[in-house]
Motif scaffolding. Structure first.
Motif, short mmCIF file in Angstrom:
data_model
loop_
_atom_site.label_atom_id
_atom_site.label_comp_id
_atom_site.label_asym_id
_atom_site.label_seq_id
_atom_site.Cartn_x
_atom_site.Cartn_y
_atom_site.Cartn_z
N GLU A 137 34.49 52.79 40.67
CA GLU A 137 34.33 53.85 41.66
C GLU A 137 35.34 54.99 41.45
O GLU A 137 35.06 56.14 41.80
CB GLU A 137 34.48 53.29 43.07
N SER A 138 36.47 54.64 40.85
CA SER A 138 37.50 55.65 40.59
C SER A 138 37.25 56.39 39.27
O SER A 138 38.01 57.30 38.92
CB SER A 138 38.88 55.00 40.55
N SER A 146 40.71 42.29 47.56
CA SER A 146 41.08 42.70 46.20
C SER A 146 40.65 44.13 45.93
O SER A 146 41.41 44.91 45.32
CB SER A 146 40.43 41.76 45.18
N TYR A 147 39.46 44.48 46.35
CA TYR A 147 38.98 45.85 46.19
C TYR A 147 39.92 46.84 46.87
O TYR A 147 40.32 47.85 46.27
CB TYR A 147 37.57 45.96 46.78
N ASP A 148 40.29 46.53 48.11
CA ASP A 148 41.20 47.42 48.85
C ASP A 148 42.55 47.52 48.15
O ASP A 148 43.13 48.61 48.03
CB ASP A 148 41.40 46.90 50.28
N ALA A 149 43.07 46.37 47.70
CA ALA A 149 44.37 46.38 47.03
C ALA A 149 44.32 47.16 45.73
O ALA A 149 45.24 47.92 45.40
CB ALA A 149 44.81 44.94 46.75
N ALA A 150 43.23 47.00 44.96
CA ALA A 150 43.10 47.72 43.70
C ALA A 150 43.03 49.23 43.93
O ALA A 150 43.65 50.01 43.19
CB ALA A 150 41.86 47.23 42.96
N LYS A 151 42.31 49.63 44.95
CA LYS A 151 42.24 51.06 45.29
C LYS A 151 43.63 51.61 45.59
O LYS A 151 44.02 52.70 45.12
CB LYS A 151 41.33 51.26 46.50
N ILE A 195 38.46 37.93 42.80
CA ILE A 195 39.51 38.95 42.81
C ILE A 195 39.23 39.99 41.74
O ILE A 195 39.31 41.21 41.99
CB ILE A 195 40.88 38.29 42.57
N ALA A 196 38.90 39.54 40.54
CA ALA A 196 38.63 40.47 39.44
C ALA A 196 37.41 41.33 39.72
O ALA A 196 37.37 42.51 39.37
CB ALA A 196 38.45 39.69 38.14
N THR A 197 36.40 40.74 40.36
CA THR A 197 35.19 41.49 40.69
C THR A 197 35.51 42.64 41.63
O THR A 197 34.99 43.76 41.47
CB THR A 197 34.14 40.56 41.31
N GLY A 198 36.35 42.39 42.63
CA GLY A 198 36.76 43.47 43.53
C GLY A 198 37.51 44.56 42.80
O GLY A 198 37.31 45.76 43.06
N ALA A 199 38.36 44.17 41.86
CA ALA A 199 39.12 45.16 41.08
C ALA A 199 38.20 45.99 40.19
O ALA A 199 38.38 47.21 40.06
CB ALA A 199 40.18 44.46 40.24
#
Length: 381
Positions: free
Chosen positions: A270-271, A235-240, A260-264
């Motif tokens: 970070e952005s 999820s983190y990778d997809a959100a990035k 999933i939400a935590t990764g986002a």
């Protein structure tokens, strides 16, 4: 245990409320050791009689590498320890066949010891359920499933051995989550849907609810959908990637669950875009999500109490094995149940910040195994 608690007038229960329930002690559940059964499984001939000392409990899960699965297993383990029953865990780790073989091995071990198994779990995929149900039935044990099963297969297809299947109202969770996200976005902008596994009932339901909510917000557009396999890192990778792809048009992420939400949330922070991009979760109420709700980094979620849910299925199996729950007398609605979820946001997240003890889980179950069931009352045994 009681099984006649009506499901009407359900009240929310924060984890602080577990403390009060703990005062009810273990007497109700421990009393099962004195119960016997004339129902038994589906074996030929005279039905067996069981006490809690005659059973082995099994919890099966995808893994404990994600927060909900870890909490589910933790709740089941605490419950079994609290009532003094042997408990084993069978994890899939991406290999359903290996998990099935482990369950079959425990069933065989139990037979050698003169015991039956009580199995509760969240199948990795709906297609896994028939083989698990058949293995439990062949061993004379009892099965309760959660979340996933084939749409055309039901507990009563396996007689009394598959006691029940439990699910949540994912459409409601998805609709509420997207509504909260849309309001936080001011009703305008682009949203990316971060999915778990597309061919999965909870995912389908939550997406259906989210899209239903968007019918009320014509100013919001779904920009994209990314599959994350319920994995925080994916999820983190997809959100990035979505942040880079959609730029200023992106105003919100809808996560199908807390991991999933935590990764986002991590990707957004970070952005440096926390003020511009909002994140919501449809479901779970994991410890990490609770912290993000308290800090305001996550808009809302739904607490579905994995500690209670993991223990509930084992308690249902135990009640069936001891005869306190007559499976043959249950209606279809009492065997395919909808469990209550509790909306959570920054205003009440603190009430869910502590995991319950085994004693508190037992006390909650002593309130009635149908106390949190929404679609039907429990049997009047």
């Amino acid at each position: 245990m009681k099984f006649n608690t009506p499901s009407t007038a359900k009240a929310g229960i924060g984890r602080r409320a577990w403390r009060a329930l703990g005062a009810l002690a273990l007497a109700g559940s421990l009393g099962l050791s004195a119960c016997t059964s004339t129902a038994g499984g589906e074996a030929e001939g005279e039905a067996q009689q069981y006490t809690k000392d005659d059973v082995i409990m099994i919890t099966f899960e995808r893994s404990i590498d994600y927060a909900y699965g870890a909490s589910w297993v933790d709740g089941a383990t605490k419950y079994a320890d609290a009532i003094g029953v042997e408990h084993k865990v069978a994890l899939a780790h991406g290999d359903s066949n290996k998990q099935l073989l482990e369950i079959q091995s425990i069933i065989a071990q139990g037979k050698q010891e003169g015991k039956i198994v009580l199995v509760m779990g969240d199948p990795d995929a709906s297609a896994d359920v028939p083989a698990i149900a058949q293995a439990v039935k062949a061993g004379g044990g009892y099965l309760v499933t959660g979340w996933n099963k084939p749409d055309d297969m039901h507990p009563w297809d396996f007689g009394n051995n598959w006691v029940a299947h439990a699910d949540f109202d994912g459409v409601e969770f998805g609709e509420r989550g997207m509504t909260n996200l849309a309001e936080a976005m001011g009703g305008e902008g682009g949203v990316v849907m971060l999915a778990g596994v597309l061919d999965n009932p909870p995912q389908k339901q939550r997406k259906e609810g989210a899209l239903k909510a968007l019918e009320n917000y014509p100013g919001i557009t779904v920009l994209d959908e990314q599959v994350t396999n319920w994995d925080r890192n994916l999820s983190y990778d997809a959100a990035k990637q979505m942040i880079a792809k959609h730029g200023s048009a992106l105003k919100g992420f809808f996560g199908a669950n807390d991991d999933i939400a935590t990764g986002a949330v991590q990707a957004v922070k970070e952005s440096g875009l926390s003020d511009q991009i909002k994140v919501v979760s449809a479901s779970d109420g994991t410890p990490e999500a609770i912290e993000l709700l308290q800090s305001g980094d996550l808009i809302s979620s739904t607490f579905i109490d994995p500690w209670y849910f993991g223990a509930w299925g084992l308690a249902m199996g135990l009640a069936a094995a001891t005869g306190e729950l007559d499976v043959s007398s249950l209606t279809n609605e009492q065997r395919e149940v909808v469990i209550q979820g509790f909306p959570i946001d920054q205003s009440n997240a603190h009430e869910y910040a502590e995991a319950p003890t085994g004693e508190e889980i037992v006390a909650a179950l002593n309130e009635g195994l149908y106390a949190r069931v929404l679609n039907t009352d429990g049997p009047k045994n």
